[in-house]
Write a protein that holds these residues in place. Structure first.
Motif, PDB file in Angstrom:
ATOM      1  N   VAL A 102      30.770  35.619  22.972  1.00  0.00           N
ATOM      2  CA  VAL A 102      29.974  36.016  24.141  1.00  0.00           C
ATOM      3  C   VAL A 102      29.431  34.778  24.848  1.00  0.00           C
ATOM      4  CG1 VAL A 102      27.978  37.345  24.931  1.00  0.00           C
ATOM      5  CG2 VAL A 102      29.354  38.189  23.029  1.00  0.00           C
ATOM      6  N   GLU A 103      28.910  33.846  24.064  1.00  0.00           N
ATOM      7  CA  GLU A 103      28.336  32.627  24.640  1.00  0.00           C
ATOM      8  C   GLU A 103      29.380  31.822  25.395  1.00  0.00           C
ATOM      9  OE1 GLU A 103      25.091  32.165  20.984  1.00  0.00           O
ATOM     10  OE2 GLU A 103      26.746  30.740  21.200  1.00  0.00           O
ATOM     11  N   GLY A 104      30.599  31.753  24.854  1.00  0.00           N
ATOM     12  CA  GLY A 104      31.661  31.011  25.518  1.00  0.00           C
ATOM     13  C   GLY A 104      31.995  31.595  26.872  1.00  0.00           C
ATOM     14  N   LEU A 105      32.089  32.918  26.952  1.00  0.00           N
ATOM     15  CA  LEU A 105      32.369  33.573  28.228  1.00  0.00           C
ATOM     16  C   LEU A 105      31.201  33.422  29.191  1.00  0.00           C
ATOM     17  CD1 LEU A 105      34.102  36.859  27.013  1.00  0.00           C
ATOM     18  CD2 LEU A 105      35.190  34.831  27.972  1.00  0.00           C
ATOM     19  N   ALA A 106      29.985  33.549  28.670  1.00  0.00           N
ATOM     20  CA  ALA A 106      28.801  33.417  29.520  1.00  0.00           C
ATOM     21  C   ALA A 106      28.690  32.018  30.105  1.00  0.00           C
ATOM     22  CB  ALA A 106      27.547  33.759  28.723  1.00  0.00           C
TER      23      ALA A 106
END
Length: 270
Positions: free
Chosen positions: A227-231
């Motif tokens: 999730v953090e990577g996409l965000a």
């Protein structure tokens, strides 16, 4: 904001229902570098069986990172062909992104690879990347780079992390895109293998440097890291150990992303 863009073989964030999670399988001597912990496999070291299980779990793309040199092509080319027959778009890189010529890369594409990753060769002979892109299209070329943090920047490292160059990674990413790479994959050597998560500063810097899709790579250890990577702006997120050891499945990862990003505007990666 998640960047949009297309990569050959439906590896695109703009396709509804497409998961941005790309499992990576490291291959050496025709076998996975570590036996898979995924349950129910007849041969946990067969990279194609592992890829097939990822496909069953809903993977929309697979990355084969082949560690062997081109001299061992007779061993790994059949694996590329068999993996491509699974139906999921297949990205392939060989021996730290080394290619002796465009014809080497053409062979992988002819066997069914959707795209080829070029790393060390792109630094030593940028014309190979450029000519491959012109011949087959930018969507079939991934500009791969290993990078290591150097103060407030990142340097490009070649030969599998052995040789550091003075190349600024963000500047080099822009050059790779100009040369014809349809996607940029910066792998953080600082985070790789740690399970502490992606270098999010690197992801943000890369998405600011290029307009083509960026892949977050190196350090994923939990579903929240995806999730953090996409965000942070990545279009795709690579993960290896977390899926390979059986801790989570592709289906779990995709479900977690859907739930985490539900209702967030301007996201069509899922």
């Amino acid at each position: 904001m998640v960047r949009r863009g297309s990569v050959e073989g439906r590896m695109t964030s703009g396709n509804s229902g497409l998961s941005p999670v790309i499992p990576t399988i490291d291959v050496a001597g025709g076998r996975t570098t570590e036996p898979s912990g995924i349950s129910g496999l007849d041969d946990p070291s067969d990279p194609v069986e592992v890829a097939a299980r990822y496909r069953e779990q809903g993977a929309e793309g697979i990355f084969l990172d082949i560690l062997d040199p081109w001299e061992d092509a007779a061993t790994f080319l059949p694996i590329v062909r068999r993996a491509a027959e699974l139906g999921a778009p297949l990205w392939v890189t060989v021996h730290n992104g080394v290619a002796r010529s465009v014809d080497d890369l053409a062979l992988l594409l002819d066997l069914g690879a959707a795209a080829v990753g070029i790393s060390t060769t792109s630094v030593e002979r940028p014309s190979v990347l450029h000519d491959t892109s012109r011949r087959f299209g930018a969507g079939r070329v991934v500009g791969v780079m290993n990078v290591r943090r150097a103060g407030d920047r990142w340097n490009v490292v070649v030969e599998g992390g052995e040789t550091e160059t003075p190349l600024d990674a963000c500047t080099w990413a822009a050059m790779l895109a100009d040369l014809g790479a349809g996607c940029i994959l910066p792998n953080s050597l600082d985070q790789e293998g740690t399970g502490r998560g992606y270098d999010l500063d690197l992801v943000r810097a890369m998405t600011g440097a290029v307009s083509v899709p960026v892949v977050a790579s190196g350090g994923c250890g939990t579903l929240d890291h995806l999730v953090e990577g996409l965000a942070a702006g990545a279009t795709y997120v690579l993960t290896n150990k977390m899926l390979h050891n059986g801790s989570h499945s592709v289906a779990e990862a995709t479900r977690h992303l859907r739930e985490a990003l539900a209702g967030v505007d301007d996201r069509d990666v899922l």
